[in-house]
Scaffold this motif. Sequence first.
Motif, PDB file in Angstrom:
ATOM      1  N   GLU A 155      13.266   1.161  18.448  1.00 14.88           N
ATOM      2  CA  GLU A 155      13.714   0.253  19.509  1.00 14.88           C
ATOM      3  C   GLU A 155      13.035  -1.102  19.463  1.00 14.88           C
ATOM      4  N   TYR A 156      12.078  -1.286  18.544  1.00 15.17           N
ATOM      5  CA  TYR A 156      11.342  -2.547  18.488  1.00 15.17           C
ATOM      6  C   TYR A 156      11.465  -3.264  17.141  1.00 15.17           C
ATOM      7  N   CYS A 157      12.384  -2.832  16.302  1.00 14.89           N
ATOM      8  CA  CYS A 157      12.610  -3.547  15.042  1.00 14.89           C
ATOM      9  C   CYS A 157      14.032  -3.285  14.569  1.00 14.89           C
ATOM     10  N   ASP A 158      14.493  -4.141  13.668  1.00 10.86           N
ATOM     11  CA  ASP A 158      15.875  -4.050  13.187  1.00 10.86           C
ATOM     12  C   ASP A 158      15.973  -3.831  11.685  1.00 10.86           C
ATOM     13  N   ILE A 159      15.010  -4.360  10.958  1.00 12.20           N
ATOM     14  CA  ILE A 159      14.939  -4.223   9.504  1.00 12.20           C
ATOM     15  C   ILE A 159      13.509  -3.822   9.174  1.00 12.20           C
ATOM     16  N   VAL A 160      13.353  -2.941   8.221  1.00 12.89           N
ATOM     17  CA  VAL A 160      12.011  -2.533   7.792  1.00 12.89           C
ATOM     18  C   VAL A 160      11.910  -2.793   6.297  1.00 12.89           C
ATOM     19  N   THR A 176      11.935   5.520   8.732  1.00  9.76           N
ATOM     20  CA  THR A 176      13.070   5.127   9.577  1.00  9.76           C
ATOM     21  C   THR A 176      14.167   6.177   9.584  1.00  9.76           C
ATOM     22  N   GLN A 177      14.022   7.203   8.737  1.00 14.29           N
ATOM     23  CA  GLN A 177      15.025   8.266   8.623  1.00 14.29           C
ATOM     24  C   GLN A 177      16.424   7.708   8.333  1.00 14.29           C
ATOM     25  N   GLY A 178      16.459   6.603   7.558  1.00 14.53           N
ATOM     26  CA  GLY A 178      17.734   6.034   7.129  1.00 14.53           C
ATOM     27  C   GLY A 178      18.466   5.251   8.193  1.00 14.53           C
ATOM     28  N   ARG A 179      17.772   4.912   9.298  1.00 12.48           N
ATOM     29  CA  ARG A 179      18.440   4.245  10.417  1.00 12.48           C
ATOM     30  C   ARG A 179      18.319   2.722  10.395  1.00 12.48           C
ATOM     31  N   LYS A 180      17.625   2.159   9.386  1.00 13.43           N
ATOM     32  CA  LYS A 180      17.440   0.712   9.290  1.00 13.43           C
ATOM     33  C   LYS A 180      17.723   0.252   7.859  1.00 13.43           C
ATOM     34  N   PRO A 181      18.313  -0.937   7.678  1.00 11.53           N
ATOM     35  CA  PRO A 181      18.370  -1.514   6.332  1.00 11.53           C
ATOM     36  C   PRO A 181      16.970  -1.907   5.883  1.00 11.53           C
ATOM     37  N   LEU A 182      16.738  -1.880   4.577  1.00 12.03           N
ATOM     38  CA  LEU A 182      15.394  -2.072   4.029  1.00 12.03           C
ATOM     39  C   LEU A 182      15.331  -3.330   3.166  1.00 12.03           C
ATOM     40  N   PHE A 183      14.309  -4.165   3.402  1.00 10.09           N
ATOM     41  CA  PHE A 183      14.117  -5.415   2.669  1.00 10.09           C
ATOM     42  C   PHE A 183      12.901  -5.339   1.759  1.00 10.09           C
ATOM     43  N   PHE A 184      13.030  -5.890   0.554  1.00 13.04           N
ATOM     44  CA  PHE A 184      11.900  -6.123  -0.357  1.00 13.04           C
ATOM     45  C   PHE A 184      11.464  -7.556  -0.085  1.00 13.04           C
ATOM     46  N   HIS A 185      10.607  -7.725   0.923  1.00 13.99           N
ATOM     47  CA  HIS A 185      10.476  -9.042   1.545  1.00 13.99           C
ATOM     48  C   HIS A 185       9.522 -10.005   0.856  1.00 13.99           C
ATOM     49  N   ASN A 200       0.814  -1.224   0.000  1.00 15.94           N
ATOM     50  CA  ASN A 200       0.000   0.000   0.000  1.00 15.94           C
ATOM     51  C   ASN A 200       0.843   1.267   0.000  1.00 15.94           C
ATOM     52  N   GLY A 201       1.810   1.309   0.908  1.00 16.45           N
ATOM     53  CA  GLY A 201       2.707   2.456   0.958  1.00 16.45           C
ATOM     54  C   GLY A 201       2.072   3.746   1.425  1.00 16.45           C
ATOM     55  N   LYS A 202       0.944   3.659   2.130  1.00 16.01           N
ATOM     56  CA  LYS A 202       0.239   4.859   2.574  1.00 16.01           C
ATOM     57  C   LYS A 202       0.248   4.961   4.100  1.00 16.01           C
ATOM     58  N   ASN A 203       0.426   6.157   4.610  1.00 19.33           N
ATOM     59  CA  ASN A 203       0.381   6.398   6.056  1.00 19.33           C
ATOM     60  C   ASN A 203       1.290   5.446   6.829  1.00 19.33           C
ATOM     61  N   VAL A 204       2.483   5.197   6.289  1.00 20.30           N
ATOM     62  CA  VAL A 204       3.362   4.197   6.901  1.00 20.30           C
ATOM     63  C   VAL A 204       3.810   4.605   8.304  1.00 20.30           C
ATOM     64  N   SER A 205       3.959   5.900   8.546  1.00 20.83           N
ATOM     65  CA  SER A 205       4.488   6.336   9.839  1.00 20.83           C
ATOM     66  C   SER A 205       3.560   5.977  10.997  1.00 20.83           C
ATOM     67  N   LYS A 206       2.255   5.986  10.772  1.00 18.69           N
ATOM     68  CA  LYS A 206       1.336   5.736  11.888  1.00 18.69           C
ATOM     69  C   LYS A 206       1.362   4.280  12.339  1.00 18.69           C
ATOM     70  N   LEU A 255       7.712   2.547  -2.491  1.00 22.16           N
ATOM     71  CA  LEU A 255       7.707   1.887  -1.190  1.00 22.16           C
ATOM     72  C   LEU A 255       9.037   2.088  -0.474  1.00 22.16           C
ATOM     73  N   PHE A 256      10.116   1.948  -1.210  1.00 16.55           N
ATOM     74  CA  PHE A 256      11.445   2.149  -0.643  1.00 16.55           C
ATOM     75  C   PHE A 256      11.553   3.531  -0.010  1.00 16.55           C
ATOM     76  N   SER A 257      11.128   4.545  -0.741  1.00 18.99           N
ATOM     77  CA  SER A 257      11.226   5.921  -0.235  1.00 18.99           C
ATOM     78  C   SER A 257      10.390   6.113   1.022  1.00 18.99           C
ATOM     79  N   ASN A 258       9.192   5.531   1.032  1.00 11.40           N
ATOM     80  CA  ASN A 258       8.311   5.711   2.181  1.00 11.40           C
ATOM     81  C   ASN A 258       8.843   5.027   3.436  1.00 11.40           C
ATOM     82  N   VAL A 259       9.349   3.807   3.291  1.00  9.51           N
ATOM     83  CA  VAL A 259       9.855   3.126   4.487  1.00  9.51           C
ATOM     84  C   VAL A 259      11.193   3.719   4.923  1.00  9.51           C
ATOM     85  N   LYS A 260      11.978   4.210   3.972  1.00  8.18           N
ATOM     86  CA  LYS A 260      13.226   4.873   4.371  1.00  8.18           C
ATOM     87  C   LYS A 260      12.928   6.183   5.086  1.00  8.18           C
ATOM     88  N   ASN A 261      11.892   6.849   4.657  1.00  7.95           N
ATOM     89  CA  ASN A 261      11.510   8.100   5.300  1.00  7.95           C
ATOM     90  C   ASN A 261      11.062   7.864   6.738  1.00  7.95           C
TER      91      ASN A 261
END
Length: 330
Positions: free
Chosen positions: A237-242, A266-275, A225-231, A258-264
Amino acid sequence: MKKIVWFISIILCLSLLCSCAKIETDKSVMTLSNANADETTKKIYSYICDTYENGIISAQQESTWMGSSDYEMDYIYNTTGKLPAMRGLDFMDDDFEGVVQRSIDWWNKGGLVTICWHCGSDFTDSYDECIGDEIDNWDLILTDGTPENKAFIESMDKAGNALLKLQAEGVTVLWRPFHEFDGKWFWWGKGGADNFKKLWIMMYKHFTNDLGLNNLIWVLGYSHNGKNVSKWYPGDEYCDIVGADSYEVSENGAEARLFSNVKNVTQGRKPLFFHECGLIPTEEQLKQTQWCSFMAWHTEYLIDTNTKEHMNEIYNSDYVITLDELPSFV
């Protein structure tokens, strides 16, 4: 009137610039959320972080009903001469014993292991139940000490106990529970973002603090979906990969949206998987949208969607990491 129009135009332009601002990766802060993680798990996470933006880890979800539990792995090997670096498994249908054994076998081959769980709201059964079930008493389930909460955790411990067996065998697990939560088609997402976050944190704290599971890398998996991901985000502190999944690669490539939204978020603090995907993106697409891993789904999603020529190109690409190219973590 012209001044108002001009002012609105400026605001819109600034808003557009902000939304397009590139979020930089910050590998200096990429550490496991569990400070007590075992050394092997720390090594694997460090490897994943180092690989991020420099290559991509191949992964493949297994099926268990096609005459062989290695149906997909055999197909990939016979087609490409390679095996995926990571195997995807599922506790679906209460297959705890089988998943544990196949995880150990894959680990002993030098591979990485990721596990998800399709189940009903009582943590039994399979896909039909995880889509069909709903929870009406979220407050009672999420309140410590209630009978509903105790029963819920006891059911959840079926996976916890299986993961403890893997810990005893020295197997690190990339644990991906409650996936595609923001799609709201599974029971764990139907209660909305706030209940989902409480649910995720409850499992995280119970598995980490109460069960002492120090072999887990927690993977938070959004839907397409890629919508409203932040909410929906439970916090660093509760995940390691997004990550996120999509079966729309033919239309959207490696899903930069999707990549841009999940990176946003996490503010670049987690590696990102296309799971999850069906069609695997091309090497060029994967280099442009730098997920750290891709995982094709099983059976027809792998075999009917990807040509053998495409599979060969991907699995023999210098950019794609296969089983034989993983370092030793033990």
